[in-house]
Write a protein that holds these residues in place. Structure first.
Motif, PDB file in Angstrom:
ATOM      1  N   ARG A 191      21.058   0.632  12.782  1.00 30.35           N
ATOM      2  CA  ARG A 191      20.894  -0.523  13.682  1.00 30.35           C
ATOM      3  C   ARG A 191      21.717  -0.365  14.952  1.00 30.35           C
ATOM      4  O   ARG A 191      21.251  -0.689  16.049  1.00 30.35           O
ATOM      5  N   ARG A 200      19.955   2.192  17.095  1.00 33.30           N
ATOM      6  CA  ARG A 200      18.702   1.617  17.603  1.00 33.30           C
ATOM      7  C   ARG A 200      18.962   0.629  18.745  1.00 33.30           C
ATOM      8  O   ARG A 200      18.225   0.587  19.720  1.00 33.30           O
ATOM      9  N   ASP A 201      20.028  -0.152  18.601  1.00 29.97           N
ATOM     10  CA  ASP A 201      20.317  -1.198  19.572  1.00 29.97           C
ATOM     11  C   ASP A 201      21.126  -0.714  20.779  1.00 29.97           C
ATOM     12  O   ASP A 201      21.253  -1.451  21.760  1.00 29.97           O
ATOM     13  N   GLN A 252      12.460   4.983  15.475  1.00 30.37           N
ATOM     14  CA  GLN A 252      11.664   3.921  14.848  1.00 30.37           C
ATOM     15  C   GLN A 252      10.871   4.482  13.664  1.00 30.37           C
ATOM     16  O   GLN A 252      10.809   3.863  12.597  1.00 30.37           O
ATOM     17  N   GLY A 261      13.144   5.023  10.792  1.00 30.36           N
ATOM     18  CA  GLY A 261      13.451   3.753  10.136  1.00 30.36           C
ATOM     19  C   GLY A 261      12.376   3.358   9.131  1.00 30.36           C
ATOM     20  O   GLY A 261      12.686   2.897   8.033  1.00 30.36           O
TER      21      GLY A 261
END
Length: 156
Positions: free
Chosen positions: A34, A37-38, A124, A127
């Motif tokens: 996370r 990703r962020d 993505q 994930g």
């Protein structure tokens, strides 16, 4: 994804120290995923990418070299043909996802993660594969834990 990780910890915590430690590694992996990703732009933060890849490789390796071996040993000890058959059916897909994770790590090691759009798409996709893997792993743990818990209670 983190919610299901915490759910698994509640369900399987205490079953075995190895599985407990491994589920904590899973939670660490989800948090690192996370964060990467962020991050804006995620690909530019080499230290964060390297840290994530380290956790990723440790996690997927632990399944193959520790956790899966333990689960197989338990299934064999209880002569659990159902669990052995399930493991035989599911582990090839888990192995495929391991290779996807290792390929992601290799791409980052080779600095092939410099294109922000491609990196975001690859992350993505990873994930999604990890989510699928967690479900497969949890299924194997559930089958073993439930069957062996009942048998152990009958033997007591």
């Amino acid at each position: 994804m983190l919610d299901s990780c915490q759910n698994a910890q509640e369900r399987w915590g205490g079953v075995h120290k190895l599985i407990d430690r491994w589920l904590l590694e899973r939670q660490e992996l989800v948090v690192a995923f996370r964060a990467l990703r962020d991050a804006k732009p995620a690909f530019a933060d080499k230290a964060q990418s390297r840290d994530f890849c380290g956790v990723l490789v440790d996690y997927v390796s632990a399944w193959h070299f520790e956790v899966f071996e333990q689960l197989l040993s338990e299934a064999k000890a209880f002569d659990d043909k159902r669990a052995l058959a399930l493991a035989e059916d599911m582990n090839p897909r888990i192995t495929d996802i391991t290779q996807i994770a290792l390929d992601f790590n290799d791409h980052c090691d080779k600095a092939e993660c410099n294109d922000p759009e491609r990196f975001a798409q690859t992350l993505q996709a990873l994930g999604g594969h990890l989510r699928e893997r967690f479900e497969l792993e949890d299924c194997l743990i559930e089958v073993l834990h439930t069957a062996h818990k009942q048998e152990a209670a009958l033997q007591a």
